[in-house]
Write a protein that holds these residues in place. Structure first.
Motif, PDB file in Angstrom:
ATOM      1  N   MET A 234       0.805  -1.217   0.000  1.00 38.76           N
ATOM      2  CA  MET A 234       0.000   0.000   0.000  1.00 38.76           C
ATOM      3  C   MET A 234       0.839   1.268   0.000  1.00 38.76           C
ATOM      4  O   MET A 234       0.313   2.366  -0.160  1.00 38.76           O
ATOM      5  N   ASN A 235       2.151   1.149   0.170  1.00 36.98           N
ATOM      6  CA  ASN A 235       3.061   2.291   0.095  1.00 36.98           C
ATOM      7  C   ASN A 235       3.754   2.402  -1.260  1.00 36.98           C
ATOM      8  O   ASN A 235       4.554   3.312  -1.471  1.00 36.98           O
ATOM      9  N   SER A 236       3.445   1.492  -2.165  1.00 39.27           N
ATOM     10  CA  SER A 236       4.075   1.499  -3.489  1.00 39.27           C
ATOM     11  C   SER A 236       3.544   2.664  -4.328  1.00 39.27           C
ATOM     12  O   SER A 236       2.448   3.193  -4.087  1.00 39.27           O
ATOM     13  N   ASP A 237       4.322   3.050  -5.324  1.00 36.63           N
ATOM     14  CA  ASP A 237       3.859   4.049  -6.290  1.00 36.63           C
ATOM     15  C   ASP A 237       2.750   3.435  -7.137  1.00 36.63           C
ATOM     16  O   ASP A 237       2.959   2.390  -7.777  1.00 36.63           O
ATOM     17  N   LEU A 238       1.600   4.061  -7.146  1.00 33.19           N
ATOM     18  CA  LEU A 238       0.445   3.571  -7.890  1.00 33.19           C
ATOM     19  C   LEU A 238      -0.202   4.720  -8.647  1.00 33.19           C
ATOM     20  O   LEU A 238      -0.097   5.881  -8.246  1.00 33.19           O
ATOM     21  N   VAL A 239      -0.880   4.394  -9.742  1.00 31.99           N
ATOM     22  CA  VAL A 239      -1.634   5.379 -10.521  1.00 31.99           C
ATOM     23  C   VAL A 239      -3.075   4.902 -10.605  1.00 31.99           C
ATOM     24  O   VAL A 239      -3.337   3.778 -11.052  1.00 31.99           O
ATOM     25  N   LEU A 240      -3.989   5.750 -10.160  1.00 37.46           N
ATOM     26  CA  LEU A 240      -5.415   5.453 -10.250  1.00 37.46           C
ATOM     27  C   LEU A 240      -6.027   6.329 -11.341  1.00 37.46           C
ATOM     28  O   LEU A 240      -5.974   7.552 -11.271  1.00 37.46           O
ATOM     29  N   VAL A 241      -6.598   5.691 -12.370  1.00 37.97           N
ATOM     30  CA  VAL A 241      -7.213   6.395 -13.492  1.00 37.97           C
ATOM     31  C   VAL A 241      -8.723   6.312 -13.338  1.00 37.97           C
ATOM     32  O   VAL A 241      -9.294   5.215 -13.342  1.00 37.97           O
ATOM     33  N   ILE A 242      -9.380   7.457 -13.185  1.00 43.13           N
ATOM     34  CA  ILE A 242     -10.833   7.491 -13.080  1.00 43.13           C
ATOM     35  C   ILE A 242     -11.394   8.360 -14.198  1.00 43.13           C
ATOM     36  O   ILE A 242     -10.705   9.236 -14.719  1.00 43.13           O
ATOM     37  N   PRO A 243     -12.648   8.134 -14.605  1.00 40.57           N
ATOM     38  CA  PRO A 243     -13.261   8.995 -15.629  1.00 40.57           C
ATOM     39  C   PRO A 243     -13.347  10.440 -15.147  1.00 40.57           C
ATOM     40  O   PRO A 243     -13.613  10.706 -13.976  1.00 40.57           O
ATOM     41  N   SER A 244     -13.125  11.378 -16.042  1.00 35.64           N
ATOM     42  CA  SER A 244     -13.183  12.797 -15.681  1.00 35.64           C
ATOM     43  C   SER A 244     -14.539  13.177 -15.115  1.00 35.64           C
ATOM     44  O   SER A 244     -14.635  14.045 -14.233  1.00 35.64           O
ATOM     45  N   GLU A 245     -15.597  12.525 -15.590  1.00 37.00           N
ATOM     46  CA  GLU A 245     -16.943  12.867 -15.133  1.00 37.00           C
ATOM     47  C   GLU A 245     -17.211  12.416 -13.703  1.00 37.00           C
ATOM     48  O   GLU A 245     -18.271  12.721 -13.144  1.00 37.00           O
ATOM     49  N   LEU A 246     -16.250  11.687 -13.086  1.00 38.62           N
ATOM     50  CA  LEU A 246     -16.390  11.268 -11.697  1.00 38.62           C
ATOM     51  C   LEU A 246     -15.479  12.073 -10.767  1.00 38.62           C
ATOM     52  O   LEU A 246     -15.304  11.708  -9.596  1.00 38.62           O
ATOM     53  N   SER A 247     -14.913  13.157 -11.257  1.00 40.27           N
ATOM     54  CA  SER A 247     -13.991  13.954 -10.444  1.00 40.27           C
ATOM     55  C   SER A 247     -14.657  14.460  -9.169  1.00 40.27           C
ATOM     56  O   SER A 247     -14.016  14.555  -8.118  1.00 40.27           O
ATOM     57  N   GLN A 248     -15.939  14.784  -9.252  1.00 39.22           N
ATOM     58  CA  GLN A 248     -16.635  15.338  -8.084  1.00 39.22           C
ATOM     59  C   GLN A 248     -16.739  14.333  -6.945  1.00 39.22           C
ATOM     60  O   GLN A 248     -16.926  14.716  -5.782  1.00 39.22           O
ATOM     61  N   THR A 249     -16.607  13.049  -7.226  1.00 39.55           N
ATOM     62  CA  THR A 249     -16.712  12.051  -6.156  1.00 39.55           C
ATOM     63  C   THR A 249     -15.539  12.132  -5.182  1.00 39.55           C
ATOM     64  O   THR A 249     -15.630  11.625  -4.065  1.00 39.55           O
ATOM     65  N   LEU A 250     -14.452  12.757  -5.604  1.00 43.52           N
ATOM     66  CA  LEU A 250     -13.291  12.875  -4.729  1.00 43.52           C
ATOM     67  C   LEU A 250     -13.562  13.773  -3.528  1.00 43.52           C
ATOM     68  O   LEU A 250     -12.809  13.737  -2.546  1.00 43.52           O
ATOM     69  N   VAL A 251     -14.616  14.575  -3.581  1.00 46.24           N
ATOM     70  CA  VAL A 251     -14.944  15.448  -2.452  1.00 46.24           C
ATOM     71  C   VAL A 251     -16.156  14.939  -1.679  1.00 46.24           C
ATOM     72  O   VAL A 251     -16.699  15.661  -0.836  1.00 46.24           O
ATOM     73  N   TYR A 252     -16.607  13.718  -1.969  1.00 41.18           N
ATOM     74  CA  TYR A 252     -17.627  13.112  -1.123  1.00 41.18           C
ATOM     75  C   TYR A 252     -17.092  13.095   0.314  1.00 41.18           C
ATOM     76  O   TYR A 252     -15.932  12.754   0.554  1.00 41.18           O
ATOM     77  N   THR A 253     -17.936  13.425   1.271  1.00 41.70           N
ATOM     78  CA  THR A 253     -17.498  13.587   2.658  1.00 41.70           C
ATOM     79  C   THR A 253     -18.236  12.624   3.577  1.00 41.70           C
ATOM     80  O   THR A 253     -19.459  12.430   3.442  1.00 41.70           O
ATOM     81  N   ASN A 254     -17.490  12.017   4.517  1.00 39.37           N
ATOM     82  CA  ASN A 254     -18.129  11.124   5.488  1.00 39.37           C
ATOM     83  C   ASN A 254     -18.658  11.923   6.679  1.00 39.37           C
ATOM     84  O   ASN A 254     -18.583  13.152   6.716  1.00 39.37           O
ATOM     85  N   SER A 255     -19.167  11.215   7.670  1.00 42.78           N
ATOM     86  CA  SER A 255     -19.788  11.879   8.825  1.00 42.78           C
ATOM     87  C   SER A 255     -18.788  12.642   9.675  1.00 42.78           C
ATOM     88  O   SER A 255     -19.180  13.461  10.508  1.00 42.78           O
ATOM     89  N   PHE A 256     -17.493  12.402   9.473  1.00 38.98           N
ATOM     90  CA  PHE A 256     -16.463  13.106  10.239  1.00 38.98           C
ATOM     91  C   PHE A 256     -15.864  14.275   9.456  1.00 38.98           C
ATOM     92  O   PHE A 256     -14.877  14.873   9.883  1.00 38.98           O
ATOM     93  N   GLY A 257     -16.445  14.570   8.292  1.00 40.73           N
ATOM     94  CA  GLY A 257     -15.968  15.687   7.488  1.00 40.73           C
ATOM     95  C   GLY A 257     -14.716  15.385   6.688  1.00 40.73           C
ATOM     96  O   GLY A 257     -14.035  16.308   6.233  1.00 40.73           O
ATOM     97  N   ILE A 258     -14.389  14.123   6.511  1.00 40.15           N
ATOM     98  CA  ILE A 258     -13.197  13.724   5.757  1.00 40.15           C
ATOM     99  C   ILE A 258     -13.616  13.360   4.339  1.00 40.15           C
ATOM    100  O   ILE A 258     -14.531  12.555   4.139  1.00 40.15           O
ATOM    101  N   THR A 259     -12.944  13.922   3.342  1.00 42.13           N
ATOM    102  CA  THR A 259     -13.300  13.672   1.948  1.00 42.13           C
ATOM    103  C   THR A 259     -12.737  12.341   1.469  1.00 42.13           C
ATOM    104  O   THR A 259     -11.806  11.779   2.056  1.00 42.13           O
ATOM    105  N   PHE A 260     -13.312  11.867   0.372  1.00 37.41           N
ATOM    106  CA  PHE A 260     -12.852  10.618  -0.242  1.00 37.41           C
ATOM    107  C   PHE A 260     -11.397  10.740  -0.681  1.00 37.41           C
ATOM    108  O   PHE A 260     -10.603   9.798  -0.536  1.00 37.41           O
ATOM    109  N   ASN A 261     -11.016  11.911  -1.190  1.00 35.31           N
ATOM    110  CA  ASN A 261      -9.634  12.129  -1.610  1.00 35.31           C
ATOM    111  C   ASN A 261      -8.677  12.007  -0.426  1.00 35.31           C
ATOM    112  O   ASN A 261      -7.606  11.402  -0.536  1.00 35.31           O
ATOM    113  N   ASP A 262      -9.059  12.561   0.735  1.00 36.15           N
ATOM    114  CA  ASP A 262      -8.213  12.462   1.928  1.00 36.15           C
ATOM    115  C   ASP A 262      -8.090  11.016   2.405  1.00 36.15           C
ATOM    116  O   ASP A 262      -7.018  10.585   2.846  1.00 36.15           O
ATOM    117  N   ILE A 263      -9.185  10.268   2.307  1.00 33.92           N
ATOM    118  CA  ILE A 263      -9.159   8.859   2.707  1.00 33.92           C
ATOM    119  C   ILE A 263      -8.182   8.080   1.838  1.00 33.92           C
ATOM    120  O   ILE A 263      -7.398   7.258   2.329  1.00 33.92           O
TER     121      ILE A 263
END
Length: 353
Positions: A234-263
């Motif tokens: 899980m510490n290796s260099d990795l590249v995650l490719v997602i569709p551009s139309e899903l960019s907004q999902t990176l700011v989905y927030t949980n009940s503690f105010g932490i975004t998906f991108n931060d997770i």
């Protein structure tokens, strides 16, 4: 003295004299003199200057928006082959060996290597630029650098085609795409998620729970880790490719105010998240379109060897300018070999996000 109204038809019919804009002879109304307190105009009423006098052309040319070409940015770009060498062979070596119990006079045990050569074909494409003296001059009068616009159109058209080939290859040629290379391992399906109204969904746009999305990333990582037999963590260099139309999902927030991108950054500290327009449904309808959204997770380097790259022969060749009496034309060409996955097992794909 006769009036203009009485003689105008005769002047027009017999002598071809047409006095457009003249309403009367000078003796019919008062002539405009400096000493005259008021007078009536001889010509037709005027409401102002021509519209062109009060108009101007903005110097900044507004160009239409096109989707970005990101295949080389995501998968890398390497120059391979030439216009004379249109097939490139990539050698793959596998180390082999066996052991046996030691004995001073035993011949048991043997090591070796197996080498294969994987070929890739080149494809060369072209377009024409042409422009004339008159249209260039007229566009110049309107502050448009016409020749520059034509050349920019050629470069953009060629690069868009190159990007499409890098992502989807060319059917009928040994030239593969980054998203649909047949040597890539089978794709996996998204995990079930809770949607609105208690429904079970799989698409990222049907839920707002970042924890549910994390389950898809963990499933991708597990698949990739199994394929590479523990050569990553899980510490290796990795590249995650997602569709551009899903960019907004990176700011989905949980009940503690932490975004998906931060997770994701906390779980995979060396993961690089990139967006690709062609991986989404919004790009469907053209060549190489997808029926479902695609997401990829790959390790860019293993044991110091790059996993994947897009191969080009020439970025852009401007051929001889052909000059005619009042016009010019010029051919432009490009050449490439699509995308080469050196280690296809270093990529995991999920379809239907």
């Amino acid at each position: 003295m006769k009036s203009l109204h009485s003689v105008a038809p005769t002047l027009s019919r017999h002598y071809g004299i047409r006095m457009a804009g003249i309403t009367h002879f000078s003796h019919e109304k008062t002539i405009g003199m400096d000493s005259s307190p008021s007078y009536s105009p001889v010509t037709a009423p005027n409401s102002g200057v021509p519209a062109i006098v009060g108009s101007t052309i903005d110097p900044q040319v507004i160009r239409s928006i096109v989707t970005p070409t990101k295949s080389e940015e995501i998968y890398g770009a390497v120059q391979k082959g030439s216009l004379e060498q249109r097939i490139v062979y990539f050698p793959f070596s596998e180390n082999l060996g066996s052991v046996a119990a030691y004995g001073d006079f035993s011949d048991a045990g043997q090591v070796g290597a197996n080498v294969n050569w994987e070929p890739r074909e080149a494809f060369i494409w072209q377009t024409w630029m042409q422009y004339g003296d008159m249209e260039t001059s007229m566009m110049g009068a309107a502050s448009i650098g016409w020749v520059n616009e034509i050349r920019q159109s050629a470069a953009l058209t060629m690069n868009k085609q190159h990007n499409l080939i890098n992502l989807f290859g060319i059917e009928g040629k040994n030239l593969r795409g980054a998203l649909n290379d047949p040597d890539l391992p089978p794709s996996i399906q998204p995990t079930p998620k809770a949607g609105s109204g208690g429904k079970t969904v799989t698409a990222w746009t049907d839920t707002g729970d970042p924890v549910a999305l994390l389950a898809d990333i963990l499933a991708l990582f597990q698949t990739l880790n199994i394929q590479l037999q523990g050569n990553i963590d899980m510490n290796s260099d990795l590249v995650l490719v997602i569709p551009s139309e899903l960019s907004q999902t990176l700011v989905y927030t949980n009940s503690f105010g932490i975004t998906f991108n931060d997770i994701l950054k906390k779980a995979f500290p060396n993961m690089n998240i990139v967006t690709l327009p062609e991986a989404g449904l919004s790009m469907n309808g053209g060549n190489g379109s997808l029926k479902q959204r695609v997401m990829q997770l790959f390790a860019p380097v293993i044991d110091g060897v790059e996993t994947v790259f897009t191969a080009f022969i020439s970025k852009l060749i401007m051929h001889r300018l052909e000059t005619y009496s009042t016009s010019y034309r010029q051919k432009a060409s490009q050449a490439g070999m699509g995308t080469v996955w050196k280690r296809p097992m270093a990529c995991a794909t999920m379809v239907g996000v």
